[in-house]
Design a protein around this motif. Structure first.
Motif, PDB file in Angstrom:
ATOM      1  N   UNK A  90      27.058  -8.282  -9.056  1.00  0.00           N
ATOM      2  CA  UNK A  90      26.266  -7.743  -7.939  1.00  0.00           C
ATOM      3  C   UNK A  90      25.727  -6.353  -8.286  1.00  0.00           C
ATOM      4  N   UNK A  91      26.587  -5.557  -8.944  1.00  0.00           N
ATOM      5  CA  UNK A  91      26.170  -4.195  -9.304  1.00  0.00           C
ATOM      6  C   UNK A  91      24.954  -4.236 -10.221  1.00  0.00           C
ATOM      7  N   UNK A  92      24.940  -5.210 -11.147  1.00  0.00           N
ATOM      8  CA  UNK A  92      23.814  -5.287 -12.088  1.00  0.00           C
ATOM      9  C   UNK A  92      22.549  -5.729 -11.367  1.00  0.00           C
ATOM     10  N   UNK A  93      22.749  -6.582 -10.329  1.00  0.00           N
ATOM     11  CA  UNK A  93      21.582  -7.035  -9.552  1.00  0.00           C
ATOM     12  C   UNK A  93      20.969  -5.858  -8.798  1.00  0.00           C
ATOM     13  N   UNK A  94      21.843  -5.046  -8.175  1.00  0.00           N
ATOM     14  CA  UNK A  94      21.362  -3.867  -7.453  1.00  0.00           C
ATOM     15  C   UNK A  94      20.657  -2.925  -8.412  1.00  0.00           C
ATOM     16  N   UNK A  95      21.266  -2.770  -9.603  1.00  0.00           N
ATOM     17  CA  UNK A  95      20.654  -1.921 -10.630  1.00  0.00           C
ATOM     18  C   UNK A  95      19.273  -2.415 -10.999  1.00  0.00           C
ATOM     19  N   UNK A  96      19.138  -3.735 -11.131  1.00  0.00           N
ATOM     20  CA  UNK A  96      17.861  -4.319 -11.510  1.00  0.00           C
ATOM     21  C   UNK A  96      16.810  -4.102 -10.415  1.00  0.00           C
ATOM     22  N   UNK A  97      17.241  -4.307  -9.161  1.00  0.00           N
ATOM     23  CA  UNK A  97      16.310  -4.108  -8.039  1.00  0.00           C
ATOM     24  C   UNK A  97      15.852  -2.650  -8.002  1.00  0.00           C
ATOM     25  N   UNK A  98      16.802  -1.743  -8.270  1.00  0.00           N
ATOM     26  CA  UNK A  98      16.458  -0.323  -8.297  1.00  0.00           C
ATOM     27  C   UNK A  98      15.439  -0.020  -9.387  1.00  0.00           C
ATOM     28  N   UNK A  99      15.641  -0.640 -10.563  1.00  0.00           N
ATOM     29  CA  UNK A  99      14.704  -0.442 -11.668  1.00  0.00           C
ATOM     30  C   UNK A  99      13.323  -0.937 -11.287  1.00  0.00           C
ATOM     31  N   UNK A 100      13.277  -2.153 -10.687  1.00  0.00           N
ATOM     32  CA  UNK A 100      11.991  -2.715 -10.260  1.00  0.00           C
ATOM     33  C   UNK A 100      11.314  -1.748  -9.295  1.00  0.00           C
ATOM     34  N   UNK A 101      12.068  -1.248  -8.326  1.00  0.00           N
ATOM     35  CA  UNK A 101      11.499  -0.345  -7.321  1.00  0.00           C
ATOM     36  C   UNK A 101      10.984   0.942  -7.965  1.00  0.00           C
ATOM     37  N   UNK A 102      11.784   1.493  -8.882  1.00  0.00           N
ATOM     38  CA  UNK A 102      11.416   2.775  -9.501  1.00  0.00           C
ATOM     39  C   UNK A 102      10.136   2.664 -10.307  1.00  0.00           C
ATOM     40  N   UNK A 103       9.989   1.588 -11.095  1.00  0.00           N
ATOM     41  CA  UNK A 103       8.768   1.458 -11.894  1.00  0.00           C
ATOM     42  C   UNK A 103       7.610   0.970 -11.024  1.00  0.00           C
ATOM     43  N   UNK A 104       7.925   0.189  -9.978  1.00  0.00           N
ATOM     44  CA  UNK A 104       6.906  -0.260  -9.026  1.00  0.00           C
ATOM     45  C   UNK A 104       6.213   0.940  -8.390  1.00  0.00           C
ATOM     46  N   UNK A 105       7.036   1.913  -7.983  1.00  0.00           N
ATOM     47  CA  UNK A 105       6.521   3.104  -7.298  1.00  0.00           C
ATOM     48  C   UNK A 105       5.542   3.873  -8.196  1.00  0.00           C
ATOM     49  N   UNK A 106       5.893   3.999  -9.481  1.00  0.00           N
ATOM     50  CA  UNK A 106       5.018   4.741 -10.408  1.00  0.00           C
ATOM     51  C   UNK A 106       3.740   3.944 -10.688  1.00  0.00           C
ATOM     52  N   UNK A 107       3.901   2.626 -10.939  1.00  0.00           N
ATOM     53  CA  UNK A 107       2.730   1.781 -11.179  1.00  0.00           C
ATOM     54  C   UNK A 107       1.780   1.800  -9.996  1.00  0.00           C
ATOM     55  N   UNK A 108       2.352   1.767  -8.783  1.00  0.00           N
ATOM     56  CA  UNK A 108       1.547   1.780  -7.564  1.00  0.00           C
ATOM     57  C   UNK A 108       0.775   3.090  -7.438  1.00  0.00           C
ATOM     58  N   UNK A 109       1.462   4.209  -7.679  1.00  0.00           N
ATOM     59  CA  UNK A 109       0.820   5.515  -7.530  1.00  0.00           C
ATOM     60  C   UNK A 109      -0.318   5.704  -8.524  1.00  0.00           C
ATOM     61  N   UNK A 110      -0.028   5.421  -9.800  1.00  0.00           N
ATOM     62  CA  UNK A 110      -1.057   5.584 -10.835  1.00  0.00           C
ATOM     63  C   UNK A 110      -2.224   4.642 -10.563  1.00  0.00           C
ATOM     64  N   UNK A 111      -1.898   3.406 -10.160  1.00  0.00           N
ATOM     65  CA  UNK A 111      -2.945   2.414  -9.909  1.00  0.00           C
ATOM     66  C   UNK A 111      -3.809   2.776  -8.716  1.00  0.00           C
ATOM     67  N   UNK A 112      -3.172   3.277  -7.655  1.00  0.00           N
ATOM     68  CA  UNK A 112      -3.912   3.614  -6.438  1.00  0.00           C
ATOM     69  C   UNK A 112      -4.939   4.703  -6.675  1.00  0.00           C
ATOM     70  N   UNK A 113      -4.560   5.687  -7.505  1.00  0.00           N
ATOM     71  CA  UNK A 113      -5.471   6.805  -7.753  1.00  0.00           C
ATOM     72  C   UNK A 113      -6.794   6.302  -8.305  1.00  0.00           C
ATOM     73  N   UNK A 114      -6.756   5.203  -9.063  1.00  0.00           N
ATOM     74  CA  UNK A 114      -7.989   4.641  -9.618  1.00  0.00           C
ATOM     75  C   UNK A 114      -8.636   3.635  -8.670  1.00  0.00           C
ATOM     76  N   UNK A 115      -7.828   2.706  -8.134  1.00  0.00           N
ATOM     77  CA  UNK A 115      -8.401   1.589  -7.367  1.00  0.00           C
ATOM     78  C   UNK A 115      -9.025   2.056  -6.052  1.00  0.00           C
ATOM     79  N   UNK A 116      -8.499   3.150  -5.527  1.00  0.00           N
ATOM     80  CA  UNK A 116      -9.040   3.702  -4.282  1.00  0.00           C
ATOM     81  C   UNK A 116     -10.516   4.069  -4.451  1.00  0.00           C
ATOM     82  N   UNK A 117     -10.818   4.816  -5.492  1.00  0.00           N
ATOM     83  CA  UNK A 117     -12.193   5.275  -5.727  1.00  0.00           C
ATOM     84  C   UNK A 117     -13.104   4.093  -6.044  1.00  0.00           C
TER      85      UNK A 117
END
Lengths: 291, 137
Positions: free
Chosen positions: A1-28
């Protein structure tokens, strides 16, 4: 279970960065595409997409090149490029806002329409270039980040998956802005986007101040004045939206706040002021005057 | 149509190249860079460097993230001026940057955490004889 939580956290952490960088371009890109579509220029919309696609390919090639050469992304030059393109975007968006505020009145007039056509045709090149540059601005950093997730020491699949998901959601948001912008009628589009664009341009200006500092160009006014980390909590998808779309940093410094306010206040006044006073009478008079 | 084909091709190329680069790329770089290394661990509180003093010369900062994503960047500052930085170090990722430092006081700045964002770093003059590089753990 701990590894699953860790994995979800990793997905969220990189998701947040991908979303931010992507939004700065896709918005314009989304706004420019909606604007051109509203002006009845589907051919230019296609050019905008081709331009954005070309920029994405250039960034991918450069990112792969950096990886093959085992070189680091030159961070200062990257920030410098972001600053220059960011300022260009502010100028472009400001121009769009002013242009829309001037033309919001006589939109139903056929005459106005053809004048608008001429104006848009004149600046079409700049708008297409802007979409290209917007993707170039964030694309390289995004590709470098994406490649880094492939090399993640732990759960690389989760890291890369999160980043790709973030970028895809950002593209979807850009597309949503385009669809939403197209669906609004022209007068509404001008009114709604006018106010939103001022907010976005103010954010772009604050972000340019931020990247200029990171590029080593500006050292004045770097004392943090506000703590918005309760609102823009670092590492949350919410913070990606705030930072990626509105350019709001968790702890903005004096210079960023000042530029933001000095842009936002007069520009909002310009966009909103005449609208309150304009009656059907007034717009009929203006329409009459143009004929 | 050809453009999309090129697009698809480059996506494939990106993924495959990145995949090939993974085993050879990550570790050797850290060892091949000469000079002292400072390992910096990003946590949800801020960041923690392995050394607080380092000798002048080309210093390499190896950044890893053990937090949950609140802190994802490291800046090296001197008197509020950013000298070098590494952004987007998500949990599980690592990155590094090298910079030539002269003796003096510097700060490592890692914004976003719940603790203090600044960590002091002192650079002292390198010994005149051949410098002994401090290797990161």
């Amino acid at each position: 279970l701990a590894s699953l939580i860790g994995r979800v956290r990793t997905v969220l952490a990189t998701f947040v960065i991908g979303l931010r960088e992507g939004l700065e371009a896709s918005l314009i890109v989304g706004i420019i595409a909606a604007f051109l579509r509203q002006q009845g220029k589907p051919r230019l919309v296609r050019q905008v997409l081709v331009g954005a696609g070309c920029a994405a390919l250039i960034c991918m090639a450069a990112g792969v090149g950096l990886t093959v050469l085992n070189a680091e992304l030159p961070q200062r030059q990257q920030e410098a490029m972001e600053t220059v393109i960011g300022l260009f975007a502010v100028a472009m968006v400001t121009y769009m806002v002013v242009w829309m505020a001037r033309h919001a009145q006589g939109l139903k007039q056929e005459l106005e329409r053809s004048a608008a056509d001429a104006l848009v045709t004149g600046t079409a090149g700049a708008l297409v270039a802007m979409a290209f540059l917007a993707v170039l601005r964030e694309g390289l950093e995004t590709v470098v980040f994406l490649i880094a997730t492939f090399n993640a020491s732990t759960s690389a699949t989760a890291a890369a998956g999160g980043a790709i998901l973030g970028i895809l959601v950002a593209i979807a948001v850009g597309y949503g802005i385009y669809r939403g912008g197209v669906r609004l009628n022209l007068a509404r589009f001008f009114r709604v986007t006018g106010a939103v664009l001022v907010l976005i341009a103010a954010g772009l200006l604050a972000t340019a101040a931020h990247t200029a500092h990171e590029a080593g160009w500006i050292d004045v006014g770097q004392t943090p004045v506000l703590d918005l980390s309760w609102l823009v909590r670092p590492g949350t998808p919410w913070s990606s939206l705030f930072t990626g779309m509105l350019g709001i940093q968790p702890r903005p410094v004096v210079l960023e706040v000042l530029l933001w306010v000095f842009y936002l206040v007069p520009m909002s006044a310009f966009v909103l002021w005449p609208r309150h006073r304009r009656s059907p009478h007034a717009s009929a008079a203006t329409a009459g005057a143009t004929q | 149509v050809t453009r999309w084909a090129y697009g698809l091709l480059s996506v494939v190329a990106t993924t495959s190249l990145a995949g090939c680069g993974a085993p050879t790329g990550s570790t050797p770089t850290e060892q091949s860079t000469p000079g002292p290394h400072v390992a910096v661990v990003l946590t949800d509180d801020g960041c923690k460097p392995s050394e607080t003093t380092v000798s002048a010369g080309t210093v390499t900062f190896d950044v890893t993230n053990t937090g949950s994503g609140a802190v994802t960047e490291l800046e090296l500052q001197r008197n509020g001026r950013i000298l070098a930085e590494k952004e987007n170090i998500a949990p599980g990722l690592n990155g590094h940057f090298s910079i030539t430092l002269t003796p003096g006081s510097y700060e490592l700045y890692c914004p976003g955490g719940s603790g203090p964002a600044n960590q002091p770093l002192t650079v002292h003059a390198a010994p005149s004889t051949s410098s002994t590089p401090t290797t990161a753990p």
